[in-house]
Motif scaffolding. Structure first.
Motif, short mmCIF file in Angstrom:
data_model
loop_
_atom_site.label_atom_id
_atom_site.label_comp_id
_atom_site.label_asym_id
_atom_site.label_seq_id
_atom_site.Cartn_x
_atom_site.Cartn_y
_atom_site.Cartn_z
N ARG A 1 2.61 3.90 -7.46
CA ARG A 1 3.01 5.21 -6.97
C ARG A 1 4.54 5.26 -6.86
NH1 ARG A 1 2.76 8.39 -1.99
NH2 ARG A 1 2.60 6.59 -0.64
N ARG B 1 1.69 1.59 -3.87
CA ARG B 1 0.53 1.71 -4.76
C ARG B 1 -0.41 2.77 -4.22
NH1 ARG B 1 0.68 -1.76 -9.34
NH2 ARG B 1 2.59 -2.89 -8.88
N VAL B 2 -1.30 3.25 -5.06
CA VAL B 2 -2.43 4.04 -4.58
C VAL B 2 -3.49 3.01 -4.20
CG1 VAL B 2 -4.14 5.80 -5.17
CG2 VAL B 2 -1.85 5.86 -6.22
N PRO B 3 -3.77 2.81 -2.91
CA PRO B 3 -4.63 1.68 -2.54
C PRO B 3 -5.99 1.68 -3.22
CG PRO B 3 -3.60 2.65 -0.59
CD PRO B 3 -3.27 3.56 -1.74
N GLN B 4 -6.59 2.85 -3.43
CA GLN B 4 -7.95 2.88 -4.00
C GLN B 4 -7.96 2.45 -5.47
OE1 GLN B 4 -6.31 5.30 -2.44
NE2 GLN B 4 -7.66 6.83 -1.51
N THR B 5 -6.88 2.67 -6.20
CA THR B 5 -6.91 2.44 -7.65
C THR B 5 -5.94 1.35 -8.11
OG1 THR B 5 -5.13 4.03 -8.06
CG2 THR B 5 -7.37 4.90 -8.02
N GLN B 6 -5.07 0.90 -7.19
CA GLN B 6 -4.04 -0.08 -7.55
C GLN B 6 -2.97 0.48 -8.50
OE1 GLN B 6 -3.22 -3.23 -6.29
NE2 GLN B 6 -4.53 -2.24 -4.77
N GLU B 7 -3.02 1.77 -8.78
CA GLU B 7 -1.99 2.35 -9.64
C GLU B 7 -0.66 2.37 -8.91
OE1 GLU B 7 -3.84 5.93 -12.12
OE2 GLU B 7 -4.58 5.75 -10.08
N ASP C 1 0.81 -1.22 0.00
CA ASP C 1 0.00 0.00 0.00
C ASP C 1 0.84 1.27 0.00
OD1 ASP C 1 -2.32 -1.37 -0.17
OD2 ASP C 1 -2.98 -1.01 1.90
#
Ligand SMILES: [Fe+2]
Ligand SMILES: [Zn+2]
Length: 370
Positions: A50, A42-48, A39
């Motif tokens: 970071r 990654r951006v937890p809400q989008t899985q993109e 987490d």
């Protein structure tokens, strides 16, 4: 992991992972750091992603590597921990098969009714799978009203707008800026070769067809190009390398692109045949390679017009041809303008259709689970 060999080895900047059944996976340290699923990375809400590679050294190496609880666990020099689920790593190596398939002998496009195509997701899935496979389908029983193609947008859209018009009219009565607006025969082509990225999907909607002649023709351009690569690899390479000017214009619009006729992806798969006799412009005769180009182009012209690659049928009022336009060329025979013939064109993008198909199948599978 209960195997006798150590499931992880370190080799030259990579982790070598033995997943069993002879399946070995080499994972470079930079790959392992870059794809960390945690987490913080990654951006937890989008899985993109970071985390960006610039924040670590190119020669980064983990300080600890181990298999724990069905995951590959690593610790990096700054104590950042990374864990990969082994099943998620296995899933990465299942290779995706290309959806495109060559046309069978005596191919003619599958037909789907307008209402079912738009309102039954089972029919839409069948139709779009067939479209991805063979690059062409025909939709029947569509309204014979102008601008009907707008109604396809919720299924295959959005519309890709280009200059001239949003919905393009093809008849002998309207605005003439293209050979299509005459009653002459049209050799196989794809539209808007004069754009550096031409529209990848075209819908041709026949509103009225009350003339003699004017049969519709579709050609599998990729089959033509593939056979050319097989028979004359030097011609094929020339057509991949030699840039050709294309132009379409009227008093208010100007479109112009200089591109080779064949494009391949990084694995050598053909991804675009650009062919438009009518839009091709005079090439500077001093352009290096012009002799070789013209020899290769002559051969391509022979093949594009060869009956073995084409499917011919009459498009009646209320029918729509949908083509994957980087692959399938369209053509029409000459006609005698004894009655009305009115066609409308709109353009779409294949990426949107491919993604719509994924989404429709996901919806279907979720419904089956509940
Ligand atoms: Fe066309
Ligand atoms: Zn992380």
């Amino acid at each position: 992991m209960n195997s006798l060999i150590d499931p992880v080895e370190l080799i030259d900047g990579s982790v070598l992972l033995h997943l069993g059944d002879g399946c070995d996976l080499e994972l470079p340290y930079l790959w392992l750091r870059d794809n960390c699923p945690c987490d913080d990375c990654r951006v937890p809400q989008t899985q993109e992603k970071r985390f960006i590679l610039a924040s670590v050294a190119a020669d980064i190496a983990p300080t600890e590597v181990a298999i724990k609880d069905q995951s590959l666990s690593l610790v990096w020099p700054d104590d950042h921990p990374t864990a990969y689920d082994l099943n998620s790593l296995r899933a990465l190596i299942q290779t995706d098969r290309k959806p495109q398939q060559p046309w069978p002998k005596n191919f003619s496009p599958q037909t789907y009714s307008w209402d079912l195509f738009l309102h039954s997701s089972a029919v839409a899935i069948d139709a779009l799978e067939e479209f991805m496979r063979h690059g062409v389908i025909v939709i029947t029983d569509a309204p014979q009203e102008p601008e009907t193609l707008e109604q396809l947008a919720p299924m295959i859209g959005p519309i890709r707008e280009l200059l001239f018009d949003r919905i393009h009219n093809v008849s002998v009565e309207g605005h003439v800026y293209n050979i299509a607006h005459t009653s002459l025969g049209l050799p196989p082509h794809n539209d808007f070769a004069s754009y550096s990225f031409p529209p990848s999907v075209q819908a041709l909607h026949m509103l009225h067809n009350e003339v003699a002649g004017g049969e519709s023709i579709v050609v599998d351009g990729w089959a033509v190009a593939e056979q050319l690569r097989n028979d004359h690899p030097d011609y094929f390479q020339t057509l991949c390398d030699f840039a050709v000017p294309f132009r379409e214009f009227d008093d208010n619009n100007e479109t112009y692109a200089v591109e080779p006729m064949i494009r391949c992806d990084s694995e050598g798969n053909i991804i675009n045949l650009r062919f438009s006799n009518q839009l091709m412009q005079t090439i500077n005769p001093q352009q290096p390679g012009i002799r070789e180009f013209y020899r290769a182009y002559h051969e391509l012209c022979l093949r594009v017009t060869d009956p073995q690659y084409k499917s011919t049928f009459r498009l009646e009022g209320g029918q729509i041809i949908l083509v994957a336009a980087h692959r399938v060329l369209h053509a029409r025979e000459a006609f005698t303008p004894t009655g009305k013939r009115h066609l409308q064109d709109a353009y779409f993008e294949l990426d949107n259709i491919a993604n719509k198909l994924v989404w429709l199948k996901r919806q279907r599978d979720q419904q089956h689970e509940h």
